[in-house]
Write a protein that holds these residues in place. Structure first.
Motif, PDB file in Angstrom:
ATOM      1  N   PHE A 252     -17.108   2.131  -7.634  1.00 48.91           N
ATOM      2  CA  PHE A 252     -15.755   1.595  -7.746  1.00 48.91           C
ATOM      3  C   PHE A 252     -15.380   0.964  -6.414  1.00 48.91           C
ATOM      4  N   SER A 253     -14.503  -0.027  -6.466  1.00 52.88           N
ATOM      5  CA  SER A 253     -14.094  -0.758  -5.270  1.00 52.88           C
ATOM      6  C   SER A 253     -12.917  -0.047  -4.621  1.00 52.88           C
ATOM      7  N   THR A 254     -13.035   0.200  -3.338  1.00 52.67           N
ATOM      8  CA  THR A 254     -11.945   0.832  -2.584  1.00 52.67           C
ATOM      9  C   THR A 254     -11.087  -0.195  -1.860  1.00 52.67           C
ATOM     10  N   GLU A 255     -11.420  -1.478  -1.977  1.00 51.17           N
ATOM     11  CA  GLU A 255     -10.660  -2.496  -1.275  1.00 51.17           C
ATOM     12  C   GLU A 255      -9.233  -2.571  -1.795  1.00 51.17           C
ATOM     13  N   TRP A 256      -9.058  -2.395  -3.112  1.00 50.97           N
ATOM     14  CA  TRP A 256      -7.722  -2.525  -3.688  1.00 50.97           C
ATOM     15  C   TRP A 256      -6.798  -1.428  -3.176  1.00 50.97           C
ATOM     16  N   ASP A 257      -7.279  -0.215  -3.128  1.00 48.31           N
ATOM     17  CA  ASP A 257      -6.462   0.898  -2.662  1.00 48.31           C
ATOM     18  C   ASP A 257      -6.119   0.747  -1.189  1.00 48.31           C
ATOM     19  N   LEU A 258      -7.099   0.365  -0.378  1.00 50.66           N
ATOM     20  CA  LEU A 258      -6.859   0.243   1.048  1.00 50.66           C
ATOM     21  C   LEU A 258      -5.956  -0.941   1.363  1.00 50.66           C
ATOM     22  N   SER A 259      -6.023  -1.996   0.583  1.00 44.56           N
ATOM     23  CA  SER A 259      -5.178  -3.152   0.850  1.00 44.56           C
ATOM     24  C   SER A 259      -3.710  -2.837   0.601  1.00 44.56           C
ATOM     25  N   LEU A 260      -3.449  -1.892  -0.325  1.00 42.92           N
ATOM     26  CA  LEU A 260      -2.066  -1.509  -0.574  1.00 42.92           C
ATOM     27  C   LEU A 260      -1.515  -0.666   0.563  1.00 42.92           C
ATOM     28  N   LEU A 261      -2.342   0.208   1.106  1.00 45.20           N
ATOM     29  CA  LEU A 261      -1.879   1.100   2.162  1.00 45.20           C
ATOM     30  C   LEU A 261      -1.996   0.471   3.539  1.00 45.20           C
ATOM     31  N   PHE A 262      -3.069  -0.305   3.761  1.00 47.41           N
ATOM     32  CA  PHE A 262      -3.309  -0.934   5.057  1.00 47.41           C
ATOM     33  C   PHE A 262      -3.620  -2.410   4.821  1.00 47.41           C
ATOM     34  N   PRO A 263      -2.612  -3.278   4.792  1.00 43.72           N
ATOM     35  CA  PRO A 263      -2.858  -4.696   4.500  1.00 43.72           C
ATOM     36  C   PRO A 263      -3.800  -5.351   5.484  1.00 43.72           C
ATOM     37  N   THR A 264      -3.830  -4.879   6.719  1.00 41.65           N
ATOM     38  CA  THR A 264      -4.687  -5.496   7.731  1.00 41.65           C
ATOM     39  C   THR A 264      -5.997  -4.748   7.920  1.00 41.65           C
ATOM     40  N   ALA A 265      -6.259  -3.771   7.072  1.00 43.41           N
ATOM     41  CA  ALA A 265      -7.464  -2.969   7.274  1.00 43.41           C
ATOM     42  C   ALA A 265      -8.710  -3.759   6.915  1.00 43.41           C
ATOM     43  N   LEU A 266      -8.570  -4.664   5.926  1.00 40.33           N
ATOM     44  CA  LEU A 266      -9.731  -5.425   5.469  1.00 40.33           C
ATOM     45  C   LEU A 266      -9.527  -6.888   5.843  1.00 40.33           C
ATOM     46  N   ALA A 267      -9.651  -7.178   7.115  1.00 42.08           N
ATOM     47  CA  ALA A 267      -9.494  -8.563   7.554  1.00 42.08           C
ATOM     48  C   ALA A 267     -10.609  -9.424   7.019  1.00 42.08           C
ATOM     49  N   ASN A 268     -11.806  -8.884   6.975  1.00 39.85           N
ATOM     50  CA  ASN A 268     -12.961  -9.617   6.471  1.00 39.85           C
ATOM     51  C   ASN A 268     -13.386  -8.993   5.145  1.00 39.85           C
ATOM     52  N   GLY A 281      -7.151   6.582   3.599  1.00 43.82           N
ATOM     53  CA  GLY A 281      -6.337   5.965   2.556  1.00 43.82           C
ATOM     54  C   GLY A 281      -6.027   6.931   1.424  1.00 43.82           C
ATOM     55  N   ARG A 282      -7.018   7.722   1.053  1.00 46.38           N
ATOM     56  CA  ARG A 282      -6.783   8.693  -0.028  1.00 46.38           C
ATOM     57  C   ARG A 282      -5.790   9.764   0.397  1.00 46.38           C
ATOM     58  N   LEU A 283      -5.889  10.219   1.648  1.00 46.79           N
ATOM     59  CA  LEU A 283      -4.967  11.249   2.109  1.00 46.79           C
ATOM     60  C   LEU A 283      -3.535  10.729   2.161  1.00 46.79           C
ATOM     61  N   ILE A 284      -3.371   9.501   2.657  1.00 46.45           N
ATOM     62  CA  ILE A 284      -2.026   8.936   2.708  1.00 46.45           C
ATOM     63  C   ILE A 284      -1.479   8.723   1.301  1.00 46.45           C
ATOM     64  N   GLY A 285      -2.333   8.276   0.392  1.00 45.84           N
ATOM     65  CA  GLY A 285      -1.896   8.124  -0.995  1.00 45.84           C
ATOM     66  C   GLY A 285      -1.456   9.450  -1.600  1.00 45.84           C
ATOM     67  N   LEU A 286      -2.231  10.498  -1.339  1.00 43.91           N
ATOM     68  CA  LEU A 286      -1.846  11.823  -1.841  1.00 43.91           C
ATOM     69  C   LEU A 286      -0.534  12.278  -1.229  1.00 43.91           C
ATOM     70  N   LEU A 287      -0.328  11.993   0.077  1.00 43.55           N
ATOM     71  CA  LEU A 287       0.914  12.376   0.732  1.00 43.55           C
ATOM     72  C   LEU A 287       2.107  11.661   0.112  1.00 43.55           C
ATOM     73  N   LEU A 288       1.967  10.361  -0.159  1.00 44.41           N
ATOM     74  CA  LEU A 288       3.059   9.617  -0.775  1.00 44.41           C
ATOM     75  C   LEU A 288       3.375  10.135  -2.168  1.00 44.41           C
ATOM     76  N   TRP A 289       2.328  10.397  -2.939  1.00 52.96           N
ATOM     77  CA  TRP A 289       2.555  10.947  -4.277  1.00 52.96           C
ATOM     78  C   TRP A 289       3.217  12.316  -4.201  1.00 52.96           C
ATOM     79  N   GLY A 290       2.823  13.125  -3.198  1.00 55.09           N
ATOM     80  CA  GLY A 290       3.445  14.440  -3.041  1.00 55.09           C
ATOM     81  C   GLY A 290       4.931  14.335  -2.722  1.00 55.09           C
ATOM     82  N   LEU A 291       5.282  13.404  -1.832  1.00 52.10           N
ATOM     83  CA  LEU A 291       6.692  13.206  -1.512  1.00 52.10           C
ATOM     84  C   LEU A 291       7.483  12.733  -2.722  1.00 52.10           C
ATOM     85  N   LEU A 292       6.873  11.857  -3.520  1.00 54.73           N
ATOM     86  CA  LEU A 292       7.546  11.381  -4.729  1.00 54.73           C
ATOM     87  C   LEU A 292       7.781  12.521  -5.717  1.00 54.73           C
ATOM     88  N   VAL A 293       6.795  13.373  -5.866  1.00 54.15           N
ATOM     89  CA  VAL A 293       6.948  14.515  -6.773  1.00 54.15           C
ATOM     90  C   VAL A 293       8.027  15.471  -6.276  1.00 54.15           C
TER      91      VAL A 293
END
Length: 377
Positions: A252-268, A281-293
């Motif tokens: 699976f491609s991780t570029e989509w997830d990282l681009s949402l959290l870090f727009p400048t992470a994938l310059a190339n 990226g996964r940890l930050i995503g989990l943290l955001l989901w936890g705060l939302l819950v």
């Protein structure tokens, strides 16, 4: 009556169970039959004197029924023997607790034998279909009890040692678990070790050897995909069963997830993200989901425990909003009127207004007397 007692006891032990006395291989059954012979029958010798011969004839006739012995292999396993023994002891206790006499006692024994026969046939048929050599592959060592001498022996159930290929799909950076245990492994005797190999073409790489039927590999990567082999050894052979696992990773491609959290992470885009970036990226995503819950849970708790205050607050807020809107509208009305008047003026050039006509000077007032004199002149 005395010499006939052992014959009756033997008939009960041999005829109630078609498995050639399998039930007598249980010590509890032997003890119950001893008490039945030495205590119960002597206590009712006078009551049963008239029907004893008919009871023996009934038991002997029951023993001649062919479908009890012809379908039986003469062996059982320990769980099946336990089930037969419990059923036999329950029926025997029902007879000893009975107070029937004569023909009624004879009828009770007759129906008990019929019921016991049906139970025996069901239990033995189930064992021979599912319990006897239950392995569909591999070499199983099953402990069986031979009914004619009550000896336990190891019976080898020989099937093809190839237990097939299992497809395993795992995500990258997750744990890979290969389970080699089959349903018949726990009841097989003499199991020694499970050996896991990594198949590399014509060669095999040894991974682990032990009693555990599972192999766990943490944080798998793309290079971990491939074929694995598990070999089960027992006390007779080192290859009692062989199971293969075909492992492939779900890419699976991780570029989509990282681009949402870090727009400048994938310059190339051609560069592959590092594993540290993926985890971050996964940890930050989990943290955001936890705060939302947590936020949703907090709002839900307020609505559930203090709905009145929430409703009053919403009504007051809406009232304040309406009053503020009305005041703003009242303040804007004069300005709107001026703007509307300015919009109603003609668009063309305005005509110059005519100069006001000069007013004549007021005539001086002349007294009437003087007016008449002047006229006369």
């Amino acid at each position: 009556m005395g010499p006939q007692l052992p014959l009756l006891v033997a008939a009960l032990a041999g005829c109630l169970l078609p498995a050639r006395g399998c039930v007598t291989c249980d010590a509890k059954v032997v003890e119950a039959l001893y008490h039945f012979e030495m205590e119960y029958l002597p206590s009712r010798s006078q009551e049963l004197q008239g029907v004893l011969d008919r009871i023996k004839y009934l038991l002997n006739d029951f023993r001649k029924i062919p479908d009890l012995n012809d379908q039986h292999l003469g062996v059982v396993d320990s769980p099946t023997l336990q089930k037969l023994s419990v059923d036999f002891l329950k029926n025997l206790k029902r007879i000893t607790n009975s107070e029937e006499q004569g023909e009624a006692f004879l009828s009770q024994i007759f129906w008990m034998l019929i019921k016991q026969k049906a139970s025996i046939l069901t239990t033995i048929t189930q064992f021979q279909k599912k319990g006897f050599c239950p392995n569909k592959c591999g070499q199983m060592l099953q402990t069986l009890i031979w009914c004619h001498n009550c000896l336990k022996r190891i019976h080898t159930c020989r099937k093809s040692i190839d237990c097939g290929v299992h497809e395993v799909v795992v995500h990258e950076l997750e744990d890979l678990v290969l389970d080699c245990e089959l349903s018949w492994h726990r009841i097989s005797a003499g199991l020694n070790n499970y050996t896991f190999y990594r198949v590399l073409g014509s060669n095999s790489l040894l991974l682990s050897v032990g009693k555990e039927p599972t192999l766990t590999k943490t944080m798998v990567r793309l290079e971990d995909a491939g074929t694995y082999r598990c070999e089960l050894a027992n006390m007779k052979t080192s290859r009692a069963a062989v199971t293969h696992f075909r492992v492939r990773e779900y890419e699976f491609s991780t570029e989509w997830d990282l681009s949402l959290l870090f727009p400048t992470a994938l310059a190339n885009p051609s560069e592959c993200p590092k594993s540290e970036d993926v985890l971050r990226g996964r940890l930050i995503g989990l943290l955001l989901w936890g705060l939302l819950v947590l936020l949703i849970a907090f709002v839900t708790a307020i609505l559930c425990f203090r709905p009145g205050k929430v409703i009053n607050y919403i009504k007051a807020w809406r009232t304040n909003q309406k009053e503020a809107a009305q005041q703003a509208q009242t303040a804007m009305e004069p300005q709107a009127a001026l703007e509307s008047q300015g919009a109603q003026k003609p668009q063309g050039a305005q005509k110059p207004q005519a100069a006001p006509k000069p007013q004549a000077a007021p005539k001086p007032s002349v007294p009437k007397g003087k007016l008449s004199a002047s006229k006369l002149q």
